[in-house]
Design a protein around this motif. Structure first.
Motif, mmCIF file in Angstrom:
data_model
loop_
_atom_site.group_PDB
_atom_site.id
_atom_site.type_symbol
_atom_site.label_atom_id
_atom_site.label_comp_id
_atom_site.label_asym_id
_atom_site.label_seq_id
_atom_site.Cartn_x
_atom_site.Cartn_y
_atom_site.Cartn_z
ATOM 1 N N LEU A 162 0.810 -1.231 0.000
ATOM 2 C CA LEU A 162 0.000 0.000 0.000
ATOM 3 C C LEU A 162 0.843 1.281 0.000
ATOM 4 O O LEU A 162 0.512 2.236 -0.707
ATOM 5 C CB LEU A 162 -0.912 0.022 1.233
ATOM 6 C CG LEU A 162 -2.044 -1.002 1.244
ATOM 7 C CD1 LEU A 162 -2.914 -0.818 2.474
ATOM 8 C CD2 LEU A 162 -2.910 -0.866 -0.007
ATOM 9 N N ALA A 163 1.897 1.309 0.811
ATOM 10 C CA ALA A 163 2.672 2.557 0.920
ATOM 11 C C ALA A 163 3.774 2.628 -0.134
ATOM 12 O O ALA A 163 3.964 3.663 -0.772
ATOM 13 C CB ALA A 163 3.258 2.689 2.323
ATOM 14 N N LEU A 164 4.499 1.523 -0.308
ATOM 15 C CA LEU A 164 5.555 1.535 -1.336
ATOM 16 C C LEU A 164 4.982 1.316 -2.734
ATOM 17 O O LEU A 164 5.606 1.655 -3.721
ATOM 18 C CB LEU A 164 6.587 0.436 -1.066
ATOM 19 C CG LEU A 164 7.709 0.697 -0.067
ATOM 20 C CD1 LEU A 164 8.666 -0.487 -0.050
ATOM 21 C CD2 LEU A 164 8.468 1.966 -0.407
ATOM 22 N N ARG A 165 3.827 0.686 -2.778
ATOM 23 C CA ARG A 165 3.168 0.329 -4.049
ATOM 24 C C ARG A 165 4.118 -0.473 -4.943
ATOM 25 O O ARG A 165 4.345 -0.165 -6.104
ATOM 26 C CB ARG A 165 2.638 1.573 -4.773
ATOM 27 C CG ARG A 165 1.515 2.277 -4.017
ATOM 28 C CD ARG A 165 1.034 3.519 -4.717
ATOM 29 N NE ARG A 165 2.084 4.489 -4.965
ATOM 30 C CZ ARG A 165 2.587 5.290 -4.013
ATOM 31 N NH1 ARG A 165 2.136 5.241 -2.768
ATOM 32 N NH2 ARG A 165 3.534 6.148 -4.340
ATOM 33 N N THR A 166 4.697 -1.510 -4.326
ATOM 34 C CA THR A 166 5.541 -2.398 -5.115
ATOM 35 C C THR A 166 5.331 -3.839 -4.633
ATOM 36 O O THR A 166 4.502 -4.091 -3.748
ATOM 37 C CB THR A 166 7.029 -1.961 -5.017
ATOM 38 O OG1 THR A 166 7.772 -2.680 -5.972
ATOM 39 C CG2 THR A 166 7.625 -2.198 -3.641
ATOM 40 N N ALA B 25 14.507 -6.961 -2.793
ATOM 41 C CA ALA B 25 15.630 -6.545 -3.656
ATOM 42 C C ALA B 25 16.121 -5.152 -3.243
ATOM 43 O O ALA B 25 17.328 -4.875 -3.254
ATOM 44 C CB ALA B 25 15.191 -6.555 -5.112
ATOM 45 N N MET B 26 15.185 -4.278 -2.874
ATOM 46 C CA MET B 26 15.572 -2.921 -2.431
ATOM 47 C C MET B 26 16.459 -3.002 -1.184
ATOM 48 O O MET B 26 17.454 -2.284 -1.054
ATOM 49 C CB MET B 26 14.312 -2.091 -2.133
ATOM 50 C CG MET B 26 13.548 -1.676 -3.391
ATOM 51 S SD MET B 26 11.793 -1.296 -3.067
ATOM 52 C CE MET B 26 11.890 0.155 -2.066
ATOM 53 N N VAL B 27 16.083 -3.898 -0.259
ATOM 54 C CA VAL B 27 16.873 -4.071 0.964
ATOM 55 C C VAL B 27 18.248 -4.631 0.600
ATOM 56 O O VAL B 27 19.291 -4.082 0.990
ATOM 57 C CB VAL B 27 16.143 -5.026 1.944
ATOM 58 C CG1 VAL B 27 17.048 -5.385 3.123
ATOM 59 C CG2 VAL B 27 14.838 -4.394 2.432
#
Ligand SMILES: CC(=O)SCCNC(=O)CCNC(=O)[C@H](O)C(C)(C)COP(=O)(O)OP(=O)(O)OC[C@H]1O[C@@H](n2cnc3c(N)ncnc32)[C@H](O)[C@@H]1OP(=O)(O)O
Ligand SMILES: CC(=O)C(=O)O
Length: 526
Positions: A117-121, A128-130
């Protein structure tokens, strides 16, 4: 060498603390607070989010030249890379990498719902971002800690995914995974269960970051440490978003003094009260008097029964020696005082009353009667000292005899209201008749009184009225109510509070003013 052993005391006052409503720190304020925190011996100081706003960017730039830290390492806070870009290409990640801090604390989503909901991903892209961000910063030589945002709520919603975020960060090289109770709603037993499970299943080094929305931030931090967390985050004075973060001094004091864990360099806990108050001066947020350990009321005793036991042994009504945290015991005099309170307060003020039961009883009775009439002595130590001196010395300390005073207020043709006071008094055998002007009646009386006695005692020029408080005592009486006035006066070195009471607010103010000057003259004489 890690001077702090295995345990990290991590302060986030300059980042999460600054998210408190009404708290606004300049770069100079941040540098000054960082020095105080270093004096307390914390292991890490989170300085802000470089790249997010010019002030935080400037803080990290200036810190490189201006901040010499003896104990702490500086940490830069920021988020994992944006979805769909390389970590190396994300300008906010670059700002973290280039901040000069050496330690980066990365905030990452660990609650599946927040990712969607917040990152919309996708959940995979968040992992992967981490992974990418930690790896990139590690390759660039940074120490990385991970703040797993909404971890406890995320764990409840989707344990597997929340743990996967931690595992990903740890495998990419994050030294600590700090579990954040971002919404602050956890309870100690819940925190304990989750920390035990995280350590058991991931083997990662665990930290705790607790907010105080359930009133349990300190308890939750201690529960996490008891369950195996070895990195605790918090803010001095419990500053922080909404209801604040865990009060770092309370956490550390509990660890050191109750649980026998040396988490600060030896001897520095004794600086905590001074430092907590010094930081409050910089933030301009009045310190909470009832703050555990370091509050001015933390070791203040009002009830007569308490004082009578304290006379035998202070530990009977104290959980610890206040000196261990740099605080002090105080005795409060009020209508709840008994003879023991008066005797102990007398001792604090330099009078040995132990052999004069009659005098102590008289003072106790006078305090109770005056408080019944509206006076308060716990907030007006100086007026109490004058009363005590009067009983001990047989005459009230006095440096001038007031013959009369009057004050008028008029509006001038320009519409402004001004006051004029006339004071007639005798001092050192000379009669003075003096008028003074002011922007209000008390200001005018202060000017006239100061000028009159100043001719006999030039030292009154140093005395300054720094606070003036009025309280209506019998509400419902409207404008004929009894009023109480408290005045704080300083001589530039220390300050004292005096009280006056009257049906007329000017009369009450006059009483407090006269006591204020009398006390000031007596101090200099002594
Ligand atoms: C729990 C906490 O307290 S975390 C600390 C929070 N502190 C702050 O937010 C104070 C500093 N923040 C800021 O100055 C700004 O929010 C900035 C500079 C970071 C971002 O500003 P903007 O680019 O204008 O974005 P905005 O604030 O509207 O939204 C945040 C963005 O970050 C994204 N984001 C949020 N968390 C993360 C994360 N852990 N990793 C990567 N991106 C994230 C959001 O999805 C959103 O992306 P979008 O711009 O594509 O919608
Ligand atoms: C990171 C942080 O401040 C939080 O989750 O509360």
């Amino acid at each position: 060498m890690d001077l702090h052993g295995a345990f990290h005391v991590y302060d986030t006052t300059l980042r999460d603390g600054a998210q408190q409503e009404g708290l606004n720190l300049s770069v100079a304020d941040k540098l000054s607070i960082a020095r105080q925190l270093d004096g307390l011996g914390v292991g890490y100081i989170e300085g802000g989010w470089p790249g997010a706003n010019p002030k935080d960017t400037e803080f990290f730039r200036r810190a490189q030249d201006e901040l010499r830290l003896d104990h702490a390492k500086l940490a830069a806070f920021g988020a994992t890379r944006r979805a769909g870009v390389r970590a190396a290409d994300d300008p906010l990640v670059a700002a973290l990498r280039d901040s000069g801090a050496g330690v980066v604390t990365l905030v990452a989503k660990s609650h599946d719902r927040h990712v969607e909901l917040a990152l919309r991903t996708t959940l995979e892209e968040n992992l992967a971002m981490v992974r990418d961000t930690v790896t990139h910063l590690r390759e660039e030589g940074q120490t990385v800690f991970l703040d797993a945002e909404h971890f406890f709520d995320g764990y409840r919603a989707n344990r597997t995914y929340a743990l996967e975020v931690l595992r990903t960060a740890a495998e990419a090289g994050a030294e600590v995974v700090a579990l954040c109770d971002t919404n602050g709603g956890m309870l100690p037993d819940w925190v304990s269960d989750v920390v035990l499970d995280v350590i058991d299943t991931t083997g990662a080094r665990v930290g705790i970051h607790a907010h105080n929305d359930s009133g349990c931030a300190v308890a939750n931090s201690l529960a996490a440490v008891a369950a195996g967390a070895s990195h605790v985050q918090g803010c001095i004075n419990g500053y922080g978003e909404r209801t604040g973060n865990a009060d770092l001094v309370t956490v550390v004091a509990n660890l050191e003094l109750k649980l026998d864990r040396a988490v600060l360099p030896q001897g520095l806990l004794r600086e905590a009260t001074r430092i907590a108050h010094a930081v409050a001066e910089v933030t301009n947020v009045p310190p909470a008097s009832r703050q555990p350990y370091v509050g001015t009321s933390a070791f203040a005793h009002k009830a007569g029964l308490h004082a009578s036991a304290i006379k035998v042994d202070p530990n009977l009504y104290q959980h610890m020696d206040p000196l261990d945290i740099g605080n002090d015991m105080r005795l409060l005099v009020s209508d709840m005082a008994g003879r023991a309170s008066i005797e102990l307060k007398g001792k604090e003020l330099g009078y040995d009353l132990s052999d004069d039961r009659g005098l102590v009883t008289r003072v106790t009775d006078r305090v109770k009667a005056l408080e019944q009439g509206g006076y308060t002595f716990e907030a007006a130590d100086a007026s109490f000292e004058l009363l005590l001196a009067e009983e001990v010395e047989g005459v009230r300390p006095s440096y001038f005899d007031v013959e009369s005073w009057r004050v008028i207020t008029e509006t001038r043709t320009d519409g402004e209201a001004v006051s004029e006071a006339t004071v007639k008094l005798r001092a050192e055998g000379v009669r003075y008749v003096v008028t003074g002007e002011g922007n209000g009646p008390v200001n005018a009386l202060d000017a006239a009184l100061r000028e009159a006695i100043g001719q006999a005692f030039p030292e009154v020029a140093k005395l300054e009225l720094i606070d003036y408080k009025v309280r209506i005592l019998d509400q419902g009486h409207g404008t004929d109510a009894i009023t109480r006035v408290l005045i704080e006066t300083t001589d530039g070195e220390s300050s004292w509070v005096t009280v006056g009471v009257g049906a007329n607010v000017i009369e009450a103010s006059w009483g407090a003013l006269v006591d204020g000057f009398t006390f000031g003259l007596r101090r200099r004489e002594r």
